[in-house]
Write a protein that holds these residues in place. Structure first.
Motif, PDB file in Angstrom:
ATOM      1  N   ALA A 154       0.814  -1.066  -0.172  1.00  0.00           N
ATOM      2  CA  ALA A 154       0.112  -0.095  -0.053  1.00  0.00           C
ATOM      3  C   ALA A 154       1.033   1.128  -0.077  1.00  0.00           C
ATOM      4  O   ALA A 154       0.593   2.297  -0.702  1.00  0.00           O
ATOM      5  N   LEU A 155       1.860   1.340   0.768  1.00  0.00           N
ATOM      6  CA  LEU A 155       2.947   2.443   0.816  1.00  0.00           C
ATOM      7  C   LEU A 155       3.620   2.516  -0.549  1.00  0.00           C
ATOM      8  O   LEU A 155       3.789   3.852  -0.578  1.00  0.00           O
ATOM      9  N   ARG A 156       3.638   1.566  -1.277  1.00  0.00           N
ATOM     10  CA  ARG A 156       4.570   1.730  -2.381  1.00  0.00           C
ATOM     11  C   ARG A 156       3.763   2.455  -3.333  1.00  0.00           C
ATOM     12  O   ARG A 156       4.276   3.117  -4.588  1.00  0.00           O
ATOM     13  N   TYR A 157       2.341   2.263  -3.379  1.00  0.00           N
ATOM     14  CA  TYR A 157       1.263   2.997  -4.366  1.00  0.00           C
ATOM     15  C   TYR A 157       0.590   4.090  -3.775  1.00  0.00           C
ATOM     16  O   TYR A 157      -0.311   4.320  -4.563  1.00  0.00           O
ATOM     17  N   THR A 158       0.814   4.378  -2.636  1.00  0.00           N
ATOM     18  CA  THR A 158      -0.161   5.857  -2.233  1.00  0.00           C
ATOM     19  C   THR A 158       0.604   6.915  -2.321  1.00  0.00           C
ATOM     20  O   THR A 158       1.763   7.128  -2.293  1.00  0.00           O
ATOM     21  N   ALA A 199      -6.513  -0.485   3.065  1.00  0.00           N
ATOM     22  CA  ALA A 199      -6.865   0.357   2.035  1.00  0.00           C
ATOM     23  C   ALA A 199      -5.838   1.397   1.876  1.00  0.00           C
ATOM     24  O   ALA A 199      -5.648   2.061   2.690  1.00  0.00           O
ATOM     25  N   ASN A 200      -5.639   1.852   0.616  1.00  0.00           N
ATOM     26  CA  ASN A 200      -4.885   2.808   0.310  1.00  0.00           C
ATOM     27  C   ASN A 200      -5.503   3.660  -1.118  1.00  0.00           C
ATOM     28  O   ASN A 200      -5.977   2.906  -1.877  1.00  0.00           O
ATOM     29  N   PRO A 201      -5.506   5.034  -1.105  1.00  0.00           N
ATOM     30  CA  PRO A 201      -5.894   5.829  -2.193  1.00  0.00           C
ATOM     31  C   PRO A 201      -4.802   5.578  -3.371  1.00  0.00           C
ATOM     32  O   PRO A 201      -3.704   5.339  -3.008  1.00  0.00           O
TER      33      PRO A 201
END
Length: 462
Positions: free
Chosen positions: A368-372, A394-396
């Motif tokens: 998630a951190l990679r694509y937020t 969940a990640n935006p």
């Protein structure tokens, strides 16, 4: 020791059943015939004794019996098996018709006033082994005197007939046994031909022909389930082999990339003299590539161990909020550097393997951190119910195309389709997450839209 074929076993069972059926049926019929013959003979003896009593009771004295001898012994004339004997009260023989000289035993006597019935017939054996059946009765004459009479029959002809019947039954049973073995073997062999065809088709399946399927159009109904199971097994083997081939190719490529990077950088560094700082930078780069290789090898080993049916997990009950915050704290530094926030909202307790739970959440959080985008927040939540607990990460960010969602948990699968991996991901994180959930009897799913991408981990109730 050579094992007996199924065809021979079934043929033997058919033969045994045939022998049992014929033996039981023949025995029942034999007993019924013997009983019927004895009953008919007993009725004949009873009727003869009654007739003799009626004729003799019309005579006035015992001497009259001798005078009417021909009339009385006519009752047993014409059959060598019958005999008749009459005595007076003193034991003198008044009349005897016994052409075969059968030994006559002393029998219970039916009184003149009693009716002669079938149960009054007695049976005995002569010293030579002959079977005799007869009935004895007292007869009241006209002058009031009483004489005794015995009417009997030798049963050797009946026994000979029954012996022939037994022989016929045994001969028929033997013939049925031979026929059952031969015809049963042929019938079973013909019936098992579809099994041999299935075995032949299965034997033709090789590594290069995993797409082979066993046709189920003309197999018996009892074998449809077997054919369907074999075809399903072949389909799983084909899919597993394809995945293994793809996994091997992807693993070889991903291993080759860091190795190629280290070799290229080292060759460039050795092309001419470098400063100590440049050599140090080269070593730092190589160490990073080695760490990447180590993570990849560790992930591959974990997946290999987890695929083993004997892989065991140690489940305990723990507070979900506490473990999720511990994982979030571990990634806090990375999130701060990327300008991303992490929010945790959970309640309740979960029964699972703590180490595997942390690894699954850590993989999802790292992804998630990679694509937020910078400035947004990754949220981690957990909600429980009667069916179990669901943990959501969940990640935006940019939504994932629907055609990729079903394959996100495959090993080495990447949405961009490129084999280059500048982000440092090994392509195994989500595959590990799915494996961890399978070990817990749960499942992993993903959904993505314009607002966020949400990964759900479904843990079943304890």
């Amino acid at each position: 020791m050579k094992r007996i074929s199924l065809t021979v076993r079934l043929a033997a069972w058919f033969a045994l059943i045939t022998v049992l059926v014929f033996s039981v049926g023949g025995s029942v019929l034999y007993r019924a015939l013997a009983q019927q013959i004895r009953s008919q003979d007993d009725i004949g003896l009873v009727l003869t004794a009654r007739h003799l009593r009626r004729l003799a009771s019309e005579l006035e004295t015992a001497q009259a019996i001798r005078l009417h001898e021909s009339r009385l012994d006519s009752l047993v004339l014409g059959d060598q098996a019958f005999f008749l004997r009459m005595k007076d009260a003193a034991g003198n023989v008044l009349l005897e018709r016994n052409p075969s000289h059968f030994e006559i035993n002393d029998l219970p006597v039916v009184k003149p006033s009693n009716r002669i019935l079938e149960h009054d017939v007695q049976q005995w054996h002569t010293p030579s082994g002959l079977t005799i059946r007869g009935v004895a009765t007292d007869i009241a004459l006209g002058d009031g005197s009483v004489v005794s009479a015995v009417v009997g029959r030798e049963m050797s002809d009946r026994e000979a007939m029954l012996a022939r019947y037994r022989y016929t039954v045994m001969l028929t049973t033997l013939a049925a046994l031979i026929a059952a073995v031969a015809l049963g073997y042929l019938a079973v062999r013909a019936s098992l031909r579809p099994l041999r065809d299935i075995a032949g088709r299965a034997a033709s399946v090789t590594v290069g022909k995993l797409d082979t399927r066993i046709p189920a159009d003309h197999v018996p109904r009892e074998l449809e389930a077997l054919v369907d199971a074999l075809n399903a097994m072949l389909a799983r083997l084909e899919l597993g082999f394809e995945r293994l081939s793809q996994f091997t190719a992807d693993l070889a490529h991903d291993l080759r990339t860091p190795l190629g990077n280290m070799r290229g950088a080292s060759e460039v560094a050795l092309a001419r003299s470098r400063s100590a700082d440049e050599y140090q930078a080269l070593l730092v780069s190589n160490i990073e590539e080695c760490e990447r290789l180590s993570r990849m090898v560790e992930n591959v080993l974990f997946l290999a161990r987890a695929d083993n049916p004997q892989y065991m997990t140690t489940a305990t009950e723990f507070p979900v909020q506490e473990e999720l915050e511990r994982v979030a704290d571990y990634f806090e530094g990375i999130a701060d550097d990327a300008g991303i926030g992490i929010a945790v909202n959970a309640d309740g307790k979960l029964y699972a393997d703590v180490d595997l739970f942390r690894r699954a959440i850590g993989n999802l959080l790292a992804n998630a951190l990679r694509y937020t985008p910078r400035g947004d927040t990754v949220s981690i939540s957990a909600s429980g119910g009667a069916a179990g607990m669901t943990v959501t990460v969940a990640n935006p960010g940019m939504p994932i195309p629907p055609e990729h969602l079903s394959r996100l948990f495959d090993r080495f699968y990447r949405v961009d389709g490129s084999r280059s991996n500048p982000s440092g991901s090994t392509g195994l994180g989500l595959a590990i997450v799915r494996t961890i959930m399978e070990l817990h009897g749960g499942s992993a799913s993903v959904e993505s839209d314009a607002t966020a991408t949400r990964f759900h981990l479904h843990f079943p109730a304890r």
